[in-house]
Design an enzyme around this catalytic site. Sequence first.
Site, short mmCIF file in Angstrom:
data_model
loop_
_atom_site.label_atom_id
_atom_site.label_comp_id
_atom_site.label_asym_id
_atom_site.label_seq_id
_atom_site.Cartn_x
_atom_site.Cartn_y
_atom_site.Cartn_z
N ASN A 13 0.87 -1.17 0.00
CA ASN A 13 0.00 0.00 0.00
C ASN A 13 0.91 1.23 0.00
O ASN A 13 1.50 1.56 1.02
CB ASN A 13 -0.88 -0.04 1.26
N LYS A 15 0.09 4.28 -0.29
CA LYS A 15 -0.53 5.48 0.30
C LYS A 15 -0.27 6.69 -0.62
O LYS A 15 -0.18 6.51 -1.82
CB LYS A 15 -0.02 5.69 1.73
N HIS A 100 -9.29 1.12 4.98
CA HIS A 100 -8.01 1.28 5.68
C HIS A 100 -8.21 2.23 6.86
O HIS A 100 -9.01 3.15 6.78
CB HIS A 100 -6.95 1.84 4.71
N GLU A 102 -6.61 4.64 7.92
CA GLU A 102 -6.43 6.08 7.61
C GLU A 102 -7.68 6.64 6.94
O GLU A 102 -8.03 7.80 7.14
CB GLU A 102 -5.18 6.27 6.74
N GLU A 170 -5.18 -5.05 10.62
CA GLU A 170 -4.16 -4.04 10.85
C GLU A 170 -4.45 -3.30 12.15
O GLU A 170 -5.27 -2.38 12.17
CB GLU A 170 -4.13 -3.03 9.70
N GLY A 176 2.74 2.13 10.76
CA GLY A 176 3.72 3.20 10.63
C GLY A 176 4.47 3.53 11.91
O GLY A 176 5.17 4.54 11.98
N SER A 216 3.57 -2.25 10.28
CA SER A 216 5.02 -2.33 10.54
C SER A 216 5.65 -3.66 10.15
O SER A 216 6.57 -4.13 10.82
CB SER A 216 5.32 -1.99 12.01
P1 PGA Z 1 3.02 0.22 7.62
O1 PGA Z 1 1.54 0.44 7.06
O2 PGA Z 1 3.53 -1.04 7.01
O3 PGA Z 1 3.78 1.42 7.16
O4 PGA Z 1 2.91 0.11 9.11
C1 PGA Z 1 0.67 -0.63 6.88
C2 PGA Z 1 -0.61 -0.15 6.26
O5 PGA Z 1 -1.06 0.95 6.60
O6 PGA Z 1 -1.21 -0.85 5.43
#
Ligand code: PGA
Length: 255
Positions: A13, A15, A100, A102, A170, A176, A216
Amino acid sequence: MAAAKPRPLVAGNWKMNGLRRSLATLDAVAAGYDASLKARADLLVCPPATLLSAFAQRAVGTRVAIGGQDCHAREAGAYTGEISAEMLADAGASAVILGHSERRQYFLETDAIVAEKTLAAWRAGLVAIVCVGETQAEREAGKTLSVVRRQLRRSIPAGATPANLVVAYEPVWAIGTGLTPTARDVAEVHALIRGDLRRIVGAAAAGQVRILYGGSVKPSNAAELMGVDNVDGALVGGASLKAEDFLGIAAAYRD
Ligand code: PGA
């Protein structure tokens, strides 16, 4: 005899990251996706919408699939700035990430909206990668399992099958941040999701739906996380922006 496990999926992803020059990253991912990996896992790259078409064209002839990061529920219309599932499919996407954290947090997406978008994805022939996961506060309050169950129940409409649905667990606090749950915590949530999938897709098909872990994931922890029961791949954010790291994660599935 136990039914065969689903074929793992490692999805990136991106983003809101990536410019045209990032095609080089896609090329490097495709080039590194060698025979031993091809035999064992699927790879999906979800770039920003501006790059979808170019990425999809470039990925033709490779085994890397291309997906979107979100879609609107309607097919077309007066929704300035939005992109429909049909448009993603037309640009060459085969899947779309939905719900997601976010999107849920910054764009106020509810489970009901995610369910509508999931239907839209299916209408356009896309695989819906539906994301669920608890916040830090919910985990501390001991609500992880109830939150995930509620999100699953409300975000996935009738009509799901192993071919059109992927679930991504997640934990919001792991995205992140460099933090990850313990293997035991991941196992607990994934087992719960697998159990709920029996109701969602039926007992016979529940074992075939891919359940990804995200938050992560990096090359150094991929083997441990991908080795947990009921983990059928990863949804990777930050580490998917570098071909070497993304392939390093996928290497958890090398022979
Ligand atoms: P990350 O994000 O691997 O940077 O923690 C995962 C995601 O948001 O799908």
